[in-house]
Design an enzyme around this catalytic site. Sequence first.
Site, short mmCIF file in Angstrom:
data_model
loop_
_atom_site.label_atom_id
_atom_site.label_comp_id
_atom_site.label_asym_id
_atom_site.label_seq_id
_atom_site.Cartn_x
_atom_site.Cartn_y
_atom_site.Cartn_z
N LYS A 268 1.04 -1.06 0.13
CA LYS A 268 0.08 -0.10 -0.12
C LYS A 268 0.98 1.41 -0.06
CE LYS A 268 -4.29 0.67 0.12
NZ LYS A 268 -5.51 -0.07 -0.51
P1 NAD Z 1 -13.16 7.45 -2.76
O1 NAD Z 1 -12.27 8.40 -2.71
O2 NAD Z 1 -13.65 7.23 -4.14
O3 NAD Z 1 -14.69 7.69 -2.11
C1 NAD Z 1 -14.83 7.72 -0.60
C2 NAD Z 1 -16.07 8.31 -0.12
O4 NAD Z 1 -16.18 8.13 1.35
C3 NAD Z 1 -16.39 9.53 -0.72
O5 NAD Z 1 -17.73 9.81 -1.21
C4 NAD Z 1 -16.33 10.54 0.56
O6 NAD Z 1 -17.07 11.53 0.46
C5 NAD Z 1 -16.53 9.56 1.48
N1 NAD Z 1 -16.21 9.60 2.91
C6 NAD Z 1 -14.85 10.12 3.29
N2 NAD Z 1 -14.89 10.50 4.56
C7 NAD Z 1 -15.97 9.96 5.07
C8 NAD Z 1 -16.33 10.10 6.29
N3 NAD Z 1 -15.72 10.13 7.46
N4 NAD Z 1 -17.82 9.37 6.83
C9 NAD Z 1 -18.60 9.17 5.48
N5 NAD Z 1 -18.04 9.07 4.35
C10 NAD Z 1 -16.86 9.57 4.07
O7 NAD Z 1 -12.70 5.91 -2.22
P2 NAD Z 1 -13.21 4.68 -2.65
O8 NAD Z 1 -12.26 4.20 -3.53
O9 NAD Z 1 -14.62 4.32 -2.81
O10 NAD Z 1 -12.56 3.90 -1.54
C11 NAD Z 1 -13.32 3.75 -0.27
C12 NAD Z 1 -12.80 2.66 0.67
O11 NAD Z 1 -12.92 1.20 -0.07
C13 NAD Z 1 -11.59 2.89 1.18
O12 NAD Z 1 -11.67 2.00 2.30
C14 NAD Z 1 -10.67 1.83 0.18
O13 NAD Z 1 -9.55 1.47 1.08
C15 NAD Z 1 -11.65 0.65 -0.02
N6 NAD Z 1 -11.29 0.27 -1.29
C16 NAD Z 1 -11.35 0.76 -2.42
C17 NAD Z 1 -11.06 0.16 -3.63
C18 NAD Z 1 -11.02 0.71 -5.06
O14 NAD Z 1 -11.15 -0.03 -5.93
N7 NAD Z 1 -11.36 1.80 -5.19
C19 NAD Z 1 -10.83 -1.38 -3.64
C20 NAD Z 1 -10.85 -2.20 -2.42
C21 NAD Z 1 -11.12 -1.40 -1.03
#
Ligand code: NAD
Length: 424
Positions: free
Chosen positions: A114
């Site tokens: 990461k």
């Molecule tokens: P992103 O940046 O696209 O979206 C994050 C979302 O969470 C946004 O809508 C933001 O406004 C919201 N957010 C941020 N802080 C917040 C809070 N305190 N309370 C509520 N909402 C909040 O990120 P993402 O890629 O969707 O990732 C989200 C999660 O999923 C993370 O934990 C990431 O590690 C995990 N993840 C993402 C992927 C991927 O392919 N993008 C894969 C596996 C895991």
Amino acid sequence: MTALDTPAPSVQENAWEMAREQLRRTALLAELDESLFNVLGDCKKAVEVSVPTRMDDGSVEVFTGYRVIHNVARGPSKGGIRYHPLVTLEETKALAMWMTWKCALMELPFGGAKGGVVCDPKLLSPTELERMTRRYTTEIVDQIGPETDIPAPDVGTSPQVMAWIFDTFSMNKGHSVLGVVTGKPLHVGGSLGREKATGRGAGYCVREALRRKGRHVAGAKVAVQGFGNVGRNLAVLLEEAGATIVAVSDSQGGIHNPNGIDVLDAARHKAETGSLGGYSEAEDVTNAELLLLPCDVLAPCALEQEITADNADAVQASIVCEGANGPVTIEADDILADRGALVLPDVLANAGGVVVSYFEWVQGLQEYFWKEEEVNERLNEIVTRAFDQTWTLHETRSVTMRQAAYLLAVGRVAEATITRGLYP
Ligand code: NAD
């Protein structure tokens, strides 16, 4: 007292301690050798880099960046890059360890890694973001590569950021290196289906979990926290499959309508106004309230440690789908298990992204690209297989889905570590 006997202190606060504690519990269940626990419980390599960046006004801001490789016993390491003000080395190490288990659970030939930069990408202009990304990439250019360590998007990073990483690495090598990073835009070697893959994989897990309870996605009431890549795509896909999306939220708060929210219309409202709040077809709720709403499936898809010992008792959903990494603390996990709620752990529920990242890496190495149906079909096959294997162990050993997933994943990494042997 050995490391295996000692529970980690303050597991709610520190993601790395939480990840270590999950491993320690698994090691005890699996009767893992203490020395193997010590090897798997540490990160292979962690680099901290300084990222001086020229801002648009001519000043120079110095950001801190990290890249952590947890384990490479099963293949090159794979893991996203996060741009967020609260990025820390400890959090990055935890996320790297979770990637190792996730790749192993999906039977991908990868280890876990990461990266992250401490910054608020929303406060940077596109040109500042590009300069910062290119400098960060250059600082970690010796760590990453298609055969060593392959980054991908995470919170705060996008396909465009991946394109800059790809270009910077390629400029350093003197030729295009498609396999260095995944989650790239389609026209520079991205894979069809990658953008929606994490939400899609989570959707398959929700489908399978409901099926095991004699239910269908159609008619299920779902609340989704986080409206980014994972949360938004999951909400759209489940709505398309007939679920009623009762609530969605972003960092500023959420909206709730027990009769269902038109997710794409809510997204249009957010695009027009900058937030979900104030949407005329639903009531505003806080993020804390969203987690406790009546629903069948709760999908925390934002950040870590949202469901804790303080609120787990009041969660009403019977299925919690961890779209985010680490949204349920260890104490909350125990409380939910005691209440009979089924938690679909992050290493299973959000693995869709890394599965299609693997497909993108394979396509990049072969320079031969697949159709979207092919990508989605293979994704379904891999996630459903992992779900089946996890469910079977969950039932036969009477352990939680998380413990079952960890038993499978840690067992596979342990086996590879033992078979390869310790160098020198
Ligand atoms: P992103 O940046 O696209 O979206 C994050 C979302 O969470 C946004 O809508 C933001 O406004 C919201 N957010 C941020 N802080 C917040 C809070 N305190 N309370 C509520 N909402 C909040 O990120 P993402 O890629 O969707 O990732 C989200 C999660 O999923 C993370 O934990 C990431 O590690 C995990 N993840 C993402 C992927 C991927 O392919 N993008 C894969 C596996 C895991």
